[in-house]
Design a protein around this motif. Sequence first.
Motif, short mmCIF file in Angstrom:
data_model
loop_
_atom_site.label_atom_id
_atom_site.label_comp_id
_atom_site.label_asym_id
_atom_site.label_seq_id
_atom_site.Cartn_x
_atom_site.Cartn_y
_atom_site.Cartn_z
N ILE A 199 10.42 -3.73 -1.29
CA ILE A 199 9.10 -3.40 -0.76
C ILE A 199 8.45 -4.76 -0.79
CG2 ILE A 199 7.08 -1.96 -0.57
CD1 ILE A 199 8.73 0.24 -1.94
N TRP A 200 7.71 -5.09 0.26
CA TRP A 200 6.84 -6.33 0.22
C TRP A 200 5.82 -6.03 -0.68
CZ3 TRP A 200 6.52 -10.99 -0.04
CH2 TRP A 200 5.35 -11.72 0.52
N ALA A 205 0.75 -1.23 0.08
CA ALA A 205 0.02 0.09 0.05
C ALA A 205 0.80 1.26 -0.17
CB ALA A 205 -1.11 -0.10 1.14
N ARG A 206 2.23 1.02 0.15
CA ARG A 206 3.25 2.34 -0.03
C ARG A 206 4.26 2.08 -0.85
NH1 ARG A 206 4.13 5.51 5.67
NH2 ARG A 206 5.59 3.95 5.91
N PHE A 207 3.88 1.47 -2.24
CA PHE A 207 4.91 1.17 -2.99
C PHE A 207 5.16 2.35 -3.96
CE2 PHE A 207 6.61 -3.07 -4.30
CZ PHE A 207 7.96 -2.69 -5.22
N ASP A 208 6.24 3.09 -3.62
CA ASP A 208 6.52 4.40 -4.29
C ASP A 208 7.87 4.78 -4.43
OD1 ASP A 208 7.04 6.24 -2.11
OD2 ASP A 208 4.99 5.76 -1.52
N MET A 255 10.99 -5.59 -5.82
CA MET A 255 9.64 -6.29 -5.36
C MET A 255 10.15 -7.42 -4.60
SD MET A 255 7.66 -6.69 -8.92
CE MET A 255 7.87 -5.34 -10.14
N SER A 256 9.69 -7.23 -3.29
CA SER A 256 9.81 -8.35 -2.40
C SER A 256 8.88 -9.56 -2.73
CB SER A 256 9.98 -7.98 -0.96
OG SER A 256 10.19 -8.97 0.02
N HIS A 284 10.92 -16.17 -7.84
CA HIS A 284 12.45 -15.60 -8.06
C HIS A 284 12.31 -14.32 -9.01
CE1 HIS A 284 14.01 -19.97 -7.56
NE2 HIS A 284 13.60 -19.26 -6.51
N LEU A 285 11.16 -13.88 -9.37
CA LEU A 285 11.14 -12.62 -10.38
C LEU A 285 11.13 -11.34 -9.33
CD1 LEU A 285 8.56 -14.09 -13.05
CD2 LEU A 285 11.01 -13.51 -13.23
N GLY A 286 11.83 -11.50 -8.45
CA GLY A 286 11.95 -10.49 -7.24
C GLY A 286 12.73 -10.48 -6.36
N ALA A 287 12.91 -9.90 -5.14
CA ALA A 287 13.95 -10.24 -4.19
C ALA A 287 13.17 -11.24 -3.40
CB ALA A 287 14.12 -8.97 -3.17
N THR A 288 13.69 -12.51 -3.57
CA THR A 288 12.93 -13.78 -3.18
C THR A 288 13.26 -14.08 -1.58
OG1 THR A 288 12.38 -15.78 -4.12
CG2 THR A 288 14.61 -15.57 -3.54
N GLY A 289 12.13 -14.86 -1.25
CA GLY A 289 12.25 -15.38 0.17
C GLY A 289 11.34 -16.50 0.28
#
Length: 718
Positions: free
Chosen positions: A533-534, A520-523, A560-561, A586-591
């Motif tokens: 950001i999650w 909700a605060r991805f800017d 992108m988390s 895997h198409l982002g910072a993975t976890g």
Amino acid sequence: MITFLKETNTFFLENERVTYAFGIRNGELEHLWFGAKIGHDDLTYLRTGIGSGCDAGLPGRYSPNHHSQELPVYGQGDFREPMLTWRGENGDLCAELRYVSHRIVPQQKTPGMPSTFGGETLEVVMLDAIQGIEVTLLYTLFDDVDAITRSCRIRNVGEQTVRLTRAYSFALDLTVAAPEAISLQGAWARERTPERVPLHHGVWSIDSKRVTSSSQLNPFVALVEKDTTENAGSAWGVSLVYSSSYRLFAEVGPNGRTRIGGGINDFAFDWTLCPEETLATPEVILAYSAEGLGGMSRIFHDTLRRHLITPRYVGASRPVVINNWEATYFHFDKEKLFAIIDASAGTGIDTFVLDDGWFGKRDDDHSGLGDWFVNTQKLEGGLNPIIDRCHERGLKFGLWFEPEMVNPDSDLYRAHPDWAIHAPGHALCEGRNQCVLDLTRPEVRDYIVGAVSDILSNHEIDYVKWDYNRNITEVYSEGLPADRQGEFAHRYALGLYDICERLVFGFPNVFFEGCASGGARFDPAILYYFPQIWTSDNSDAYARTQIQWGTSLCYPLSAMSCHVSVCPNHQTRRITPLKTRADIAHLGATGYELNVSHMKPEELEQIPAQIADYRAMEQLVMEGDLWRLASPFDSNLFAFELVSKDKSEAHVTLMHVLRTSNNAVEMLRLGGLEPDAVYECVGDGARYHGSTLMNVGLLVPTNRLVDFETLVWHFKKI
Ligand code: DGJ
């Protein structure tokens, strides 16, 4: 390069592909061009002369409606949306800005505001001598990306107090009609869905009144031509570096040209500017691509990675976390956490993140926020036994905070009820049983910085997840006089930036991840402080193809988390294969975000190989060029391709959504490769020329793929 041509009084900001041009005419600024690179010609022939017979303008001059504006204001004949409005003490709202001077300087940071860096800035000073207002327009150009940024400083140089009623960051009239707009609408767990609409004569706008950038409408707009596609046609992108209430608009005028502009939302806004005071507006990033939406996105990705996100995180390997939220929610103790840590050890997961519930009285979401001391009843011995266990198992330790919030059931609220945002006499709205702290007040910010610093200074913490779970109501501050309440929303953002500067830059060894009830605060303002950001609380692999697709219109994958979670998925109840969840994460910072200690051995055994695959493609995720190949919004496929900057490597991830019988095979055409180079597919060793992959494409065997099955290809140039 930034050039001022004296003969035609024209500024040209240009690099190898893009020109942004405007001129000085009778002391006013006339927008001339923003698009593909052009010559240094006299562009005054672009004036349309078209308007209604009732238009007005100063004697002997064109009506401002008849030519394109670079700094539109209200009062002397421009009847479209202005960029700035103000009122003098006598109520006069006529603005009359005239050119004073300009200079070109290395880009400087605006104190206390997130912004890009590393460019060259043109400063143009304009003066309203009657109202005593000086406006400095700032334009920053970078030599390595096709974006420019704009912002302005508004200064009271007179003797009267002026009330600013609109303080946008930019406005300009595009010389060509851009008849369609794309925004990113959404909601919790369904963030950033692209919506493409035709513009109409009059004003189209998006905004947030939530004192945050919001999951409902991201502060991003793309203007496109009717035939602009993913890979062809003009796209003008607008991305606001701002985390509070904003507005972006597009207005088609009578001459068919489109004005775009925006910045701080002027809804419920006014700002008192006393003599000598200055208001600096947020920065906006403007991108132009002739290569469609894909080209525009790649410009934003490079701009954010090279000129906004903290350089030491760009291109660097990111932590692969295990987060306990969906594994335990609030119901954990030391033993449950130890089990997760132990099961993660040796898998390649390198950081354990302890989510919500470790502090104060916090066994559910009704209490405890604001009390940032460890709940030793729940966690006997405090955090250190957990941290020690992580270290013994070779993991780092991360911790969740929601620094801006307070529950009415908390010691903090009982001690300082007035610190929660509230309006005198009005009942208090709650969201998730919590209130928001008044970040416009310095003592509140000091408390937050002190409380979080205490935990960070006294424990070995490598990672912080900074959450924010409700929007702001009863907008009012006890710390502001009555005539400054209209400043609240922007002052909240300034307060947030202040605590971020002190905590994020004060603890440079701690990696901070942003989060706001998902995304909700991805800017870009948040990205300036937090490199990732999650993306969404919805981690269902299919839903994520849509969310990550939409988010990628403006934001790089490195921002992108993305976590692998359990099935049935907690948000959608959908079941997808573990491999699919990993391929999409895997198409982002993975976890990972599931109870690894409950996984079947055959599932747990897959994690090391998944993480090894991720590490092999991580540089492409962090720095590569994204090509969106198949859209999950209008096809039964989703496909992303990542290409290294030197075109020597590419990775393709495809999801086949639903199986149908005996359907046509599909070809997946790649992008961004060297046509004459030969690429070998890692694994099966198949070799193709770049031209074959880009024109013929890969064969997608839809007749043998099951629901939500993913395929990946990794190519290396030989
Ligand atoms: C919302 C976040 O998006 C979740 O990941 C989790 O941290 C919860 N808040 C915790 O309350």
